[in-house]
Design a protein around this motif. Structure first.
Motif, PDB file in Angstrom:
ATOM      1  N   ALA A 248       0.819  -1.203   0.000  1.00  0.00           N
ATOM      2  CA  ALA A 248       0.000   0.000   0.000  1.00  0.00           C
ATOM      3  C   ALA A 248       0.855   1.256   0.000  1.00  0.00           C
ATOM      4  N   GLU A 249       1.899   1.243   0.801  1.00  0.00           N
ATOM      5  CA  GLU A 249       2.769   2.417   0.884  1.00  0.00           C
ATOM      6  C   GLU A 249       3.476   2.675  -0.445  1.00  0.00           C
ATOM      7  N   ALA A 250       3.922   1.612  -1.084  1.00  0.00           N
ATOM      8  CA  ALA A 250       4.588   1.756  -2.381  1.00  0.00           C
ATOM      9  C   ALA A 250       3.632   2.348  -3.421  1.00  0.00           C
ATOM     10  N   LEU A 251       2.409   1.852  -3.458  1.00  0.00           N
ATOM     11  CA  LEU A 251       1.414   2.365  -4.404  1.00  0.00           C
ATOM     12  C   LEU A 251       1.052   3.810  -4.093  1.00  0.00           C
ATOM     13  N   ALA A 252       0.910   4.133  -2.797  1.00  0.00           N
ATOM     14  CA  ALA A 252       0.552   5.499  -2.397  1.00  0.00           C
ATOM     15  C   ALA A 252       1.648   6.489  -2.773  1.00  0.00           C
ATOM     16  N   GLN A 253       2.899   6.102  -2.552  1.00  0.00           N
ATOM     17  CA  GLN A 253       4.006   6.997  -2.884  1.00  0.00           C
ATOM     18  C   GLN A 253       4.137   7.185  -4.399  1.00  0.00           C
ATOM     19  N   GLN A 254       3.971   6.108  -5.144  1.00  0.00           N
ATOM     20  CA  GLN A 254       4.027   6.204  -6.607  1.00  0.00           C
ATOM     21  C   GLN A 254       2.913   7.109  -7.130  1.00  0.00           C
ATOM     22  N   PHE A 255       1.718   6.938  -6.592  1.00  0.00           N
ATOM     23  CA  PHE A 255       0.583   7.754  -7.005  1.00  0.00           C
ATOM     24  C   PHE A 255       0.821   9.231  -6.696  1.00  0.00           C
ATOM     25  N   THR A 256       1.286   9.513  -5.479  1.00  0.00           N
ATOM     26  CA  THR A 256       1.544  10.896  -5.071  1.00  0.00           C
ATOM     27  C   THR A 256       2.600  11.540  -5.957  1.00  0.00           C
ATOM     28  N   SER A 257       3.623  10.763  -6.316  1.00  0.00           N
ATOM     29  CA  SER A 257       4.681  11.263  -7.189  1.00  0.00           C
ATOM     30  C   SER A 257       4.148  11.590  -8.584  1.00  0.00           C
ATOM     31  N   GLU A 258       3.291  10.721  -9.117  1.00  0.00           N
ATOM     32  CA  GLU A 258       2.711  10.945 -10.446  1.00  0.00           C
ATOM     33  C   GLU A 258       1.828  12.188 -10.461  1.00  0.00           C
ATOM     34  N   ILE A 259       1.070  12.393  -9.388  1.00  0.00           N
ATOM     35  CA  ILE A 259       0.218  13.587  -9.293  1.00  0.00           C
ATOM     36  C   ILE A 259       1.076  14.849  -9.269  1.00  0.00           C
ATOM     37  N   GLN A 260       2.166  14.813  -8.497  1.00  0.00           N
ATOM     38  CA  GLN A 260       3.037  15.987  -8.413  1.00  0.00           C
ATOM     39  C   GLN A 260       3.678  16.299  -9.764  1.00  0.00           C
ATOM     40  N   GLN A 261       4.041  15.267 -10.493  1.00  0.00           N
ATOM     41  CA  GLN A 261       4.618  15.473 -11.831  1.00  0.00           C
ATOM     42  C   GLN A 261       3.611  16.151 -12.760  1.00  0.00           C
ATOM     43  N   LEU A 262       2.353  15.769 -12.666  1.00  0.00           N
ATOM     44  CA  LEU A 262       1.315  16.384 -13.489  1.00  0.00           C
ATOM     45  C   LEU A 262       1.088  17.845 -13.097  1.00  0.00           C
ATOM     46  N   ILE A 263       1.163  18.124 -11.800  1.00  0.00           N
ATOM     47  CA  ILE A 263       1.002  19.499 -11.318  1.00  0.00           C
ATOM     48  C   ILE A 263       2.168  20.366 -11.789  1.00  0.00           C
ATOM     49  N   ASP A 264       3.370  19.797 -11.787  1.00  0.00           N
ATOM     50  CA  ASP A 264       4.576  20.559 -12.158  1.00  0.00           C
ATOM     51  C   ASP A 264       4.569  21.036 -13.599  1.00  0.00           C
ATOM     52  N   VAL A 265       3.840  20.355 -14.467  1.00  0.00           N
ATOM     53  CA  VAL A 265       3.855  20.725 -15.887  1.00  0.00           C
ATOM     54  C   VAL A 265       2.579  21.469 -16.309  1.00  0.00           C
ATOM     55  N   GLN A 266       1.804  21.940 -15.340  1.00  0.00           N
ATOM     56  CA  GLN A 266       0.603  22.703 -15.687  1.00  0.00           C
ATOM     57  C   GLN A 266       0.970  23.949 -16.492  1.00  0.00           C
ATOM     58  N   PRO A 267       0.195  24.272 -17.531  1.00  0.00           N
ATOM     59  CA  PRO A 267       0.464  25.495 -18.304  1.00  0.00           C
ATOM     60  C   PRO A 267       0.159  26.748 -17.483  1.00  0.00           C
ATOM     61  N   ASP A 268       0.804  27.844 -17.821  1.00  0.00           N
ATOM     62  CA  ASP A 268       0.579  29.099 -17.095  1.00  0.00           C
ATOM     63  C   ASP A 268      -0.849  29.610 -17.297  1.00  0.00           C
ATOM     64  N   GLU A 269      -1.343  29.477 -18.523  1.00  0.00           N
ATOM     65  CA  GLU A 269      -2.695  29.926 -18.836  1.00  0.00           C
ATOM     66  C   GLU A 269      -3.665  28.746 -18.736  1.00  0.00           C
ATOM     67  N   GLN A 270      -4.681  28.879 -17.904  1.00  0.00           N
ATOM     68  CA  GLN A 270      -5.651  27.805 -17.737  1.00  0.00           C
ATOM     69  C   GLN A 270      -6.803  27.968 -18.724  1.00  0.00           C
ATOM     70  N   ALA A 271      -6.891  27.045 -19.643  1.00  0.00           N
ATOM     71  CA  ALA A 271      -7.981  27.071 -20.625  1.00  0.00           C
ATOM     72  C   ALA A 271      -9.305  26.717 -19.944  1.00  0.00           C
ATOM     73  N   ARG A 272     -10.387  27.237 -20.504  1.00  0.00           N
ATOM     74  CA  ARG A 272     -11.725  26.995 -19.949  1.00  0.00           C
ATOM     75  C   ARG A 272     -12.272  25.654 -20.448  1.00  0.00           C
ATOM     76  N   ALA A 273     -12.623  24.805 -19.498  1.00  0.00           N
ATOM     77  CA  ALA A 273     -13.168  23.490 -19.842  1.00  0.00           C
ATOM     78  C   ALA A 273     -14.570  23.345 -19.260  1.00  0.00           C
ATOM     79  N   GLY A 274     -15.454  22.756 -20.058  1.00  0.00           N
ATOM     80  CA  GLY A 274     -16.805  22.480 -19.592  1.00  0.00           C
ATOM     81  C   GLY A 274     -17.055  20.989 -19.557  1.00  0.00           C
ATOM     82  N   VAL A 275     -17.508  20.494 -18.414  1.00  0.00           N
ATOM     83  CA  VAL A 275     -17.861  19.079 -18.303  1.00  0.00           C
ATOM     84  C   VAL A 275     -19.336  18.957 -18.666  1.00  0.00           C
ATOM     85  N   TYR A 276     -19.641  18.056 -19.586  1.00  0.00           N
ATOM     86  CA  TYR A 276     -21.035  17.907 -19.993  1.00  0.00           C
ATOM     87  C   TYR A 276     -21.351  16.433 -20.198  1.00  0.00           C
TER      88      TYR A 276
END
Length: 290
Positions: free
Chosen positions: A147-175
Motif C-alpha cells: 500500500a505504501e509503495a502504491l501510495a508513494q508512486q501515485f503521489t509522485s505521479e500527481i506531483q509530476q502532473l502538477i509541475d507541468v501545468q500550463p501558465d494559462e488555464q484554458a476553460r473546460a466544460g464538463v457535460y
C-alpha cells in the motif's frame, strides 16, 4: 426433551447473532492479516485487487469485470463473482468482507451478526483521499508495504502532473448525459483543475453533480468540452444536447475530449490516466494561446 431444548437454544443463539448490534473488529483485523477476503463493491474490488496478496482475495463483485466500469476488468476475470447476497458470501467462508458505505445495510448487518468482519469504504471524492484509502486498506489487509509503495508512486505521479501545468488555464466544460456537469466538491472537478484547466462549473457556482443548462454552457464559451462514456452507439435522448449545433459552433476547432467513466466512477490511482489525458489537451490549448 433435553435434545429438543438444546436445539431450541442453538436456534435462538444463531438468531441473536444474525441481529446483534455492530461490533468493531478493527483490532482483530490489524493484528492478523485476513486469509479469505471478499469484495462486494466496484470500487473496493479494484482497491482489493491492487493490494491483496496471492490467494488472499477470493471473490469480487459482478461489476468488476465490466470494461465500461472497471479499469481492472481483465484482472477481475480471474476471481469468482459474487452478487452481493449475504447467503452466498457467507458460504464463501470469508474472514473479511470489504464493502462500500452504500452497500445494502441489511446484508452488512447480517454478515457482521454471523461473526464476519465487514470494512466499509466511503466514496473517495478527493485526490488526497486516494492515497489515504490505499494506506488504510493496506493496513486492514496486512499489506502495508504494498500500500505504501502504491501510495508513494501515485503521489509522485500527481506531483509530476502538477509541475507541468500550463501558465494559462484554458476553460473546460464538463457535460454529461441529460445536461449534467461536475462542479466543486466532485472528484472530476479536482481532476480537471489538477490537469491545469479551469472548470467553468466553478465560475457558475455549481457544486457536485449539477444540471447545467445548454445556454449557460455556451455563454461561458468553453475552449474544451469534457465528456463521459456514451454506453450505446445508437442515438439517445440523454445525449442529444451534446450534438446541438450551437454547442458545435461554440467549440470551434478546439474540440472535445472523452474521459471514460471507468476512470472517474471510483477514486483509484488510475485517475492519473484521466488527468494525463486532460493535461495533454491543456498543453495544446495553452500552445494555441501563445
Amino acid at each position: 426433551m433435553r435434545n429438543k431444548i438444546k436445539k431450541i437454544m442453538q436456534m435462538a443463539f444463531l438468531m441473536a447473532l444474525a441481529f446483534s448490534p455492530v461490533v468493531a473488529r478493527a483490532d482483530q483485523s490489524e493484528a492478523k492479516a485476513p486469509r479469505r477476503v471478499v469484495s462486494m463493491n466496484l470500487c473496493t474490488d479494484q482497491f482489493s485487487m491492487l493490494l491483496a496478496g496471492k490467494e488472499q482475495l477470493v471473490s469480487v463483485s459482478k461489476l468488476a469485470s465490466d470494461p465500461t466500469l472497471s479499469v481492472m476488468s481483465k484482472e477481475a476475470k480471474a476471481y469468482p463473482v459474487n452478487f452481493g447476497g449475504a447467503e452466498e458470501i457467507y458460504l464463501m467462508n470469508p474472514d473479511l468482507v470489504i464493502a462500500g458505505t452504500y452497500t445494502n445495510q441489511t446484508t452488512v448487518q447480517m454478515l457482521r451478526g454471523l461473526g464476519i468482519t465487514v470494512v466499509q469504504v466511503p466514496p473517495v471524492r478527493t485526490i488526497s483521499d486516494i492515497a489515504k484509502e490505499l494506506r488504510r486498506l493496506g493496513k486492514v489487509l496486512g499489506r502495508e508495504q504494498q500500500a505504501e509503495a502504491l501510495a508513494q508512486q501515485f503521489t509522485s505521479e500527481i506531483q509530476q502532473l502538477i509541475d507541468v501545468q500550463p501558465d494559462e488555464q484554458a476553460r473546460a466544460g464538463v457535460y454529461y448525459a441529460n445536461g449534467y456537469t461536475a462542479g466543486d466538491g466532485s472528484l472530476v472537478n479536482e481532476l480537471i483543475t489538477t490537469a491545469g484547466l479551469q472548470n467553468i462549473a466553478n465560475n457558475l457556482g455549481l457544486k457536485g453533480t449539477s444540471k447545467l443548462p445548454l445556454e449557460l454552457l455556451i455563454l461561458e464559451d468553453p475552449q474544451l468540452l469534457v465528456e463521459g462514456t456514451q454506453f450505446s452507439d445508437k442515438p439517445a435522448l440523454a445525449f442529444e444536447l451534446l450534438a446541438h449545433p450551437a454547442l458545435k459552433r461554440t467549440l470551434g476547432n478546439s474540440g472535445r475530449v472523452m474521459v471514460e467513466d471507468k476512470y472517474t466512477i471510483c477514486g483509484l490511482p488510475f485517475v492519473t490516466q484521466a488527468i494525463g489525458k486532460l493535461a495533454n489537451q491543456a498543453t495544446k490549448l495553452g500552445a494555441q494561446a501563445e
